[in-house]
Design a protein around this motif. Structure first.
Motif, PDB file in Angstrom:
ATOM      1  N   GLN A   2     -35.883 -25.348 -34.277  1.00  0.00           N
ATOM      2  CA  GLN A   2     -36.120 -25.000 -32.899  1.00  0.00           C
ATOM      3  C   GLN A   2     -34.925 -26.035 -32.087  1.00  0.00           C
ATOM      4  O   GLN A   2     -34.743 -26.882 -32.465  1.00  0.00           O
ATOM      5  N   GLY A   3     -34.378 -25.183 -31.089  1.00  0.00           N
ATOM      6  CA  GLY A   3     -33.231 -25.780 -30.403  1.00  0.00           C
ATOM      7  C   GLY A   3     -31.888 -25.584 -31.082  1.00  0.00           C
ATOM      8  O   GLY A   3     -31.750 -24.557 -31.694  1.00  0.00           O
ATOM      9  N   ALA A   4     -30.911 -26.705 -31.042  1.00  0.00           N
ATOM     10  CA  ALA A   4     -29.868 -26.491 -31.507  1.00  0.00           C
ATOM     11  C   ALA A   4     -29.633 -27.464 -32.828  1.00  0.00           C
ATOM     12  O   ALA A   4     -30.190 -28.042 -33.127  1.00  0.00           O
ATOM     13  N   ALA A   5     -29.120 -26.600 -34.098  1.00  0.00           N
ATOM     14  CA  ALA A   5     -28.701 -27.200 -35.372  1.00  0.00           C
ATOM     15  C   ALA A   5     -27.479 -27.297 -35.343  1.00  0.00           C
ATOM     16  O   ALA A   5     -26.703 -26.173 -35.719  1.00  0.00           O
ATOM     17  N   PHE A   6     -26.759 -28.299 -35.443  1.00  0.00           N
ATOM     18  CA  PHE A   6     -25.430 -28.385 -35.807  1.00  0.00           C
ATOM     19  C   PHE A   6     -25.047 -28.983 -36.859  1.00  0.00           C
ATOM     20  O   PHE A   6     -25.715 -30.032 -37.301  1.00  0.00           O
ATOM     21  N   GLY A  21     -37.391 -20.711 -38.174  1.00  0.00           N
ATOM     22  CA  GLY A  21     -36.886 -21.388 -36.923  1.00  0.00           C
ATOM     23  C   GLY A  21     -37.294 -20.404 -35.737  1.00  0.00           C
ATOM     24  O   GLY A  21     -37.903 -19.165 -36.019  1.00  0.00           O
ATOM     25  N   ALA A  22     -36.773 -20.703 -34.808  1.00  0.00           N
ATOM     26  CA  ALA A  22     -36.909 -19.804 -33.396  1.00  0.00           C
ATOM     27  C   ALA A  22     -35.631 -19.193 -33.386  1.00  0.00           C
ATOM     28  O   ALA A  22     -34.543 -19.376 -33.910  1.00  0.00           O
ATOM     29  N   GLU A  23     -36.201 -17.888 -32.570  1.00  0.00           N
ATOM     30  CA  GLU A  23     -34.870 -16.897 -32.430  1.00  0.00           C
ATOM     31  C   GLU A  23     -33.585 -17.337 -31.933  1.00  0.00           C
ATOM     32  O   GLU A  23     -32.797 -17.000 -31.976  1.00  0.00           O
ATOM     33  N   ARG A  63     -21.110 -20.572 -32.912  1.00  0.00           N
ATOM     34  CA  ARG A  63     -22.329 -20.693 -32.984  1.00  0.00           C
ATOM     35  C   ARG A  63     -23.062 -19.422 -33.344  1.00  0.00           C
ATOM     36  O   ARG A  63     -22.562 -18.285 -33.064  1.00  0.00           O
ATOM     37  N   PHE A  64     -24.397 -19.689 -34.038  1.00  0.00           N
ATOM     38  CA  PHE A  64     -25.112 -18.409 -34.279  1.00  0.00           C
ATOM     39  C   PHE A  64     -26.468 -18.649 -33.988  1.00  0.00           C
ATOM     40  O   PHE A  64     -26.831 -19.622 -34.250  1.00  0.00           O
ATOM     41  N   ASP A  65     -27.159 -17.840 -33.671  1.00  0.00           N
ATOM     42  CA  ASP A  65     -28.804 -17.908 -33.399  1.00  0.00           C
ATOM     43  C   ASP A  65     -29.468 -17.584 -34.446  1.00  0.00           C
ATOM     44  O   ASP A  65     -29.267 -17.455 -35.661  1.00  0.00           O
ATOM     45  N   GLY A  66     -30.955 -18.123 -34.376  1.00  0.00           N
ATOM     46  CA  GLY A  66     -32.043 -17.876 -35.376  1.00  0.00           C
ATOM     47  C   GLY A  66     -31.914 -16.414 -35.956  1.00  0.00           C
ATOM     48  O   GLY A  66     -32.232 -16.259 -37.175  1.00  0.00           O
TER      49      GLY A  66
END
Length: 157
Positions: A2-6, A21-23, A63-66
């Motif tokens: 959840q949130g940002a994963a870098f 994970g979260a969308e 960046r890409f989302d869930g």
């Protein structure tokens, strides 16, 4: 997730057997932005995303989302942020129904057969794997429970 994963977090998720994970979680392989490369995590990222997608995201640092992470195979599933905790509990509850020994054996087996090439050695490996499980204490308990139409001992009542 959840949130940002870098960067390193993408590598950690790539090492997981399965991840949810979260969308709206955000992922990025951002190392190139600071003059580095995702070197240590690269084998795991390539395995999780595939070579072409790993190249894209490692070279662009975009960046890409869930949802995209799910499409790429980084996440097994993605949920809204409000559903994520409940769905995580569902995944955990489902996994706890399984024999710990059989899950470990399955992980080992899938690692061995990942190449997809059926050879005499691989056939022997798979035959030995099921034979060892059938005669193990958990294997015997699972078979007895099935035949007796009851839950095996490793499942919580």
């Amino acid at each position: 997730v959840q949130g940002a994963a870098f960067g390193g977090a993408v590598g950690l998720v790539s090492c997981c057997d399965m991840a949810i994970g979260a969308e709206d979680a955000l992922f990025s392989l951002s190392e190139v932005r600071i003059g580095l490369a995702p070197a240590v995590i690269s084998p795991f990222v390539v395995q999780a995303l595939g070579e072409r997608a790993a190249k894209r995201y490692a070279l662009t640092a975009e960046r890409f989302d869930g949802q995209r992470a799910r499409e790429l195979g980084l996440l097994a599933e993605c949920y809204s942020a409000t559903e994520l905790d409940g769905e995580a509990e569902n995944w955990i509850s489902n996994l706890l129904l399984n024999s710990p020994q059989a899950m470990q054996a399955s992980k080992d087996l899938l690692r061995e057969v990942a190449s997809g090439t059926l050879s005499p050695n691989l056939r022997r490996y798979t035959e030995n794997a099921i034979a060892r499980l059938r005669v193990s204490a958990e294997g015997q308990e699972g078979l007895r429970a099935f035949l007796e139409k009851r839950q095996p001992s490793w499942q919580e009542q």
